[in-house]
Scaffold this motif. Structure first.
Motif, PDB file in Angstrom:
ATOM      1  N   GLU A   5     -24.024 -37.435  35.445  1.00  0.00           N
ATOM      2  CA  GLU A   5     -24.404 -38.674  34.759  1.00  0.00           C
ATOM      3  C   GLU A   5     -23.255 -39.202  33.905  1.00  0.00           C
ATOM      4  O   GLU A   5     -22.943 -40.396  33.914  1.00  0.00           O
ATOM      5  CB  GLU A   5     -25.644 -38.445  33.883  1.00  0.00           C
ATOM      6  CG  GLU A   5     -26.130 -39.701  33.176  1.00  0.00           C
ATOM      7  CD  GLU A   5     -27.380 -39.472  32.349  1.00  0.00           C
ATOM      8  OE1 GLU A   5     -27.895 -40.452  31.769  1.00  0.00           O
ATOM      9  OE2 GLU A   5     -27.861 -38.315  32.279  1.00  0.00           O
ATOM     10  N   SER A   6     -22.613 -38.289  33.158  1.00  0.00           N
ATOM     11  CA  SER A   6     -21.505 -38.694  32.305  1.00  0.00           C
ATOM     12  C   SER A   6     -20.338 -39.216  33.133  1.00  0.00           C
ATOM     13  O   SER A   6     -19.729 -40.235  32.803  1.00  0.00           O
ATOM     14  CB  SER A   6     -21.049 -37.515  31.437  1.00  0.00           C
ATOM     15  OG  SER A   6     -19.945 -37.878  30.627  1.00  0.00           O
ATOM     16  N   ASN A   7     -20.023 -38.546  34.232  1.00  0.00           N
ATOM     17  CA  ASN A   7     -18.920 -38.978  35.094  1.00  0.00           C
ATOM     18  C   ASN A   7     -19.198 -40.348  35.699  1.00  0.00           C
ATOM     19  O   ASN A   7     -18.290 -41.179  35.829  1.00  0.00           O
ATOM     20  CB  ASN A   7     -18.664 -37.948  36.196  1.00  0.00           C
ATOM     21  CG  ASN A   7     -18.020 -36.683  35.670  1.00  0.00           C
ATOM     22  OD1 ASN A   7     -17.410 -36.690  34.604  1.00  0.00           O
ATOM     23  ND2 ASN A   7     -18.150 -35.593  36.407  1.00  0.00           N
ATOM     24  N   ASP A   8     -20.454 -40.577  36.095  1.00  0.00           N
ATOM     25  CA  ASP A   8     -20.825 -41.887  36.640  1.00  0.00           C
ATOM     26  C   ASP A   8     -20.607 -42.986  35.600  1.00  0.00           C
ATOM     27  O   ASP A   8     -20.081 -44.061  35.903  1.00  0.00           O
ATOM     28  CB  ASP A   8     -22.286 -41.885  37.090  1.00  0.00           C
ATOM     29  CG  ASP A   8     -22.488 -41.150  38.401  1.00  0.00           C
ATOM     30  OD1 ASP A   8     -21.489 -40.890  39.093  1.00  0.00           O
ATOM     31  OD2 ASP A   8     -23.647 -40.819  38.725  1.00  0.00           O
ATOM     32  N   ASN A   9     -21.013 -42.697  34.358  1.00  0.00           N
ATOM     33  CA  ASN A   9     -20.821 -43.668  33.284  1.00  0.00           C
ATOM     34  C   ASN A   9     -19.340 -43.871  32.983  1.00  0.00           C
ATOM     35  O   ASN A   9     -18.883 -44.995  32.763  1.00  0.00           O
ATOM     36  CB  ASN A   9     -21.554 -43.211  32.021  1.00  0.00           C
ATOM     37  CG  ASN A   9     -23.053 -43.403  32.116  1.00  0.00           C
ATOM     38  OD1 ASN A   9     -23.526 -44.398  32.653  1.00  0.00           O
ATOM     39  ND2 ASN A   9     -23.816 -42.449  31.617  1.00  0.00           N
ATOM     40  N   ASN A  10     -18.581 -42.775  32.988  1.00  0.00           N
ATOM     41  CA  ASN A  10     -17.140 -42.873  32.754  1.00  0.00           C
ATOM     42  C   ASN A  10     -16.484 -43.785  33.781  1.00  0.00           C
ATOM     43  O   ASN A  10     -15.682 -44.669  33.439  1.00  0.00           O
ATOM     44  CB  ASN A  10     -16.484 -41.486  32.836  1.00  0.00           C
ATOM     45  CG  ASN A  10     -16.911 -40.563  31.711  1.00  0.00           C
ATOM     46  OD1 ASN A  10     -17.544 -41.000  30.751  1.00  0.00           O
ATOM     47  ND2 ASN A  10     -16.577 -39.306  31.823  1.00  0.00           N
ATOM     48  N   ASN A  11     -16.816 -43.570  35.042  1.00  0.00           N
ATOM     49  CA  ASN A  11     -16.213 -44.360  36.109  1.00  0.00           C
ATOM     50  C   ASN A  11     -16.594 -45.832  36.023  1.00  0.00           C
ATOM     51  O   ASN A  11     -15.768 -46.723  36.248  1.00  0.00           O
ATOM     52  CB  ASN A  11     -16.603 -43.788  37.479  1.00  0.00           C
ATOM     53  CG  ASN A  11     -15.977 -42.431  37.744  1.00  0.00           C
ATOM     54  OD1 ASN A  11     -14.896 -42.143  37.241  1.00  0.00           O
ATOM     55  ND2 ASN A  11     -16.658 -41.601  38.520  1.00  0.00           N
ATOM     56  N   SER A  12     -17.863 -46.080  35.685  1.00  0.00           N
ATOM     57  CA  SER A  12     -18.313 -47.470  35.552  1.00  0.00           C
ATOM     58  C   SER A  12     -17.575 -48.176  34.425  1.00  0.00           C
ATOM     59  O   SER A  12     -17.127 -49.323  34.572  1.00  0.00           O
ATOM     60  CB  SER A  12     -19.819 -47.520  35.300  1.00  0.00           C
ATOM     61  OG  SER A  12     -20.542 -47.001  36.393  1.00  0.00           O
ATOM     62  N   ILE A  13     -17.436 -47.501  33.289  1.00  0.00           N
ATOM     63  CA  ILE A  13     -16.738 -48.085  32.143  1.00  0.00           C
ATOM     64  C   ILE A  13     -15.266 -48.302  32.469  1.00  0.00           C
ATOM     65  O   ILE A  13     -14.689 -49.354  32.173  1.00  0.00           O
ATOM     66  CB  ILE A  13     -16.893 -47.169  30.907  1.00  0.00           C
ATOM     67  CG1 ILE A  13     -18.358 -47.149  30.459  1.00  0.00           C
ATOM     68  CG2 ILE A  13     -16.011 -47.661  29.762  1.00  0.00           C
ATOM     69  CD1 ILE A  13     -18.656 -46.107  29.409  1.00  0.00           C
ATOM     70  N   LYS A  14     -14.650 -47.315  33.103  1.00  0.00           N
ATOM     71  CA  LYS A  14     -13.237 -47.429  33.476  1.00  0.00           C
ATOM     72  C   LYS A  14     -13.008 -48.609  34.409  1.00  0.00           C
ATOM     73  O   LYS A  14     -12.083 -49.395  34.225  1.00  0.00           O
ATOM     74  CB  LYS A  14     -12.755 -46.135  34.146  1.00  0.00           C
ATOM     75  CG  LYS A  14     -12.475 -44.994  33.194  1.00  0.00           C
ATOM     76  CD  LYS A  14     -12.210 -43.708  33.940  1.00  0.00           C
ATOM     77  CE  LYS A  14     -11.032 -43.816  34.886  1.00  0.00           C
ATOM     78  NZ  LYS A  14     -10.774 -42.556  35.609  1.00  0.00           N
ATOM     79  N   ASN A  15     -13.857 -48.738  35.423  1.00  0.00           N
ATOM     80  CA  ASN A  15     -13.673 -49.794  36.420  1.00  0.00           C
ATOM     81  C   ASN A  15     -13.798 -51.185  35.808  1.00  0.00           C
ATOM     82  O   ASN A  15     -13.096 -52.122  36.201  1.00  0.00           O
ATOM     83  CB  ASN A  15     -14.692 -49.633  37.551  1.00  0.00           C
ATOM     84  CG  ASN A  15     -14.434 -48.402  38.384  1.00  0.00           C
ATOM     85  OD1 ASN A  15     -13.326 -47.872  38.414  1.00  0.00           O
ATOM     86  ND2 ASN A  15     -15.470 -47.917  39.058  1.00  0.00           N
ATOM     87  N   ILE A  16     -14.691 -51.312  34.836  1.00  0.00           N
ATOM     88  CA  ILE A  16     -14.911 -52.625  34.218  1.00  0.00           C
ATOM     89  C   ILE A  16     -13.824 -52.947  33.204  1.00  0.00           C
ATOM     90  O   ILE A  16     -13.255 -54.043  33.194  1.00  0.00           O
ATOM     91  CB  ILE A  16     -16.304 -52.678  33.557  1.00  0.00           C
ATOM     92  CG1 ILE A  16     -17.388 -52.607  34.640  1.00  0.00           C
ATOM     93  CG2 ILE A  16     -16.466 -53.954  32.733  1.00  0.00           C
ATOM     94  CD1 ILE A  16     -18.784 -52.452  34.110  1.00  0.00           C
ATOM     95  N   LEU A  17     -13.490 -51.982  32.345  1.00  0.00           N
ATOM     96  CA  LEU A  17     -12.527 -52.246  31.276  1.00  0.00           C
ATOM     97  C   LEU A  17     -11.082 -52.241  31.751  1.00  0.00           C
ATOM     98  O   LEU A  17     -10.214 -52.864  31.134  1.00  0.00           O
ATOM     99  CB  LEU A  17     -12.701 -51.219  30.146  1.00  0.00           C
ATOM    100  CG  LEU A  17     -14.001 -51.302  29.352  1.00  0.00           C
ATOM    101  CD1 LEU A  17     -14.026 -50.245  28.261  1.00  0.00           C
ATOM    102  CD2 LEU A  17     -14.179 -52.684  28.727  1.00  0.00           C
TER     103      LEU A  17
END
Length: 277
Positions: free
Chosen positions: A89-101
């Protein structure tokens, strides 16, 4: 519920609040055309797509989206550090935040920190924090030890590398941290509830609830009141329930209901607050 459906003319109702479980909401939505208000949050609520379902709890995806929009609109020349725990779950959130920012011109650099041996050493932060610039630390973990070690490390850093801590979902782990410590880090998070204890409507509700029930209202009591009262006020306007959703958001004792900008078949509440210590 099968018995209720079989023995009642539910189509004659203006609205149905409940059931409490997502599976039962889906079942009921297949049997009636009446608007069905789902009053709780569920990990499976994304599966509720029937056009007559009204989801009162904002999804976790909306929490993340709200935080990212806030960061984008309020910070420039920022250094982003994401703190995760290496779970799925944390990795999924990390990747989503990274891709957007990562595509934002206002972000100077972006790093991800994960724990070693179950906690995060101070050196991991000093290696990526930059002096005399806005350092934003986004926590995507709710692990007690990881959060505590990260907060302890950040609070002891020199003033020139001070950081602001963000999270898109304030879990119970942050309630265990002293409020003054969170204020030092300008702790900022997304919430689907906000109440000023000195607000007139909150004091009035608490006083009446205490007089009737002999105790102050729990989170669920206040949330249940807000959901029911909001729906009744919309019905009392004399217009079709779904027509009221286009008129803007409402704010009750502690909950915000924003059903505008509907893109899905089911109606989704997007009413969220950005709270800052």
């Amino acid at each position: 519920i099968d018995s209720i459906i079989a023995t009642n003319s539910l189509e004659e109702n203006d609205v149905i609040i409940g059931p409490m479980y997502s599976e039962e909401v889906q079942l009921l939505a297949e049997k009636v055309n009446t608007p069905i208000v789902f009053p709780v949050s569920s990990k499976k609520q994304s599966e509720l797509t029937a056009i007559n379902i009204v989801k009162t709890a904002p999804s976790k995806e909306l929490f993340r989206e709200k935080l990212l929009v806030y960061i984008e609109e309020n910070f420039s020349n920022g250094n982003i550090i994401i703190v995760g725990d290496d779970t799925l779950e944390s990795n999924d959130n990390n990747n989503s935040i990274k891709n957007i920012l990562a595509i934002r011109d206002s972000i100077d650099s972006l790093s991800v920190i994960i724990p070693e041996n179950g906690y995060i050493k101070k050196e991991k932060f000093t290696a990526v924090l930059k002096p005399n610039i806005k350092n934003l630390v986004v926590m995507t973990t709710s692990n007690n030890i990881i959060v505590a070690s990260a907060i302890n490390s950040l609070i002891s850093l020199p003033e020139e590398t001070a950081a602001t801590v963000f999270t898109f979902d304030k879990t119970s782990v942050f309630n265990k941290i002293d409020n003054e410590t969170l204020a030092q880090l300008s702790f900022t998070y997304v919430s689907d509830e906000y109440v000023r204890d000195d607000a007139l409507k909150a004091r009035t509700f608490n006083r009446k609830y205490l007089a009737k029930n002999g105790a102050l209202p729990s989170f669920y009591a206040t949330k249940g009141f807000d959901i029911t009262y909001d729906i009744l006020m919309r019905l009392a306007s004399g217009t079709d329930l779904k027509s009221t959703f286009d008129a803007g958001y409402s704010y009750r004792v502690e909950s915000k209901f924003d059903y505008t900008d509907r893109v899905e078949k089911a109606t989704q509440n997007k009413g969220l607050f950005m709270l800052h210590y």
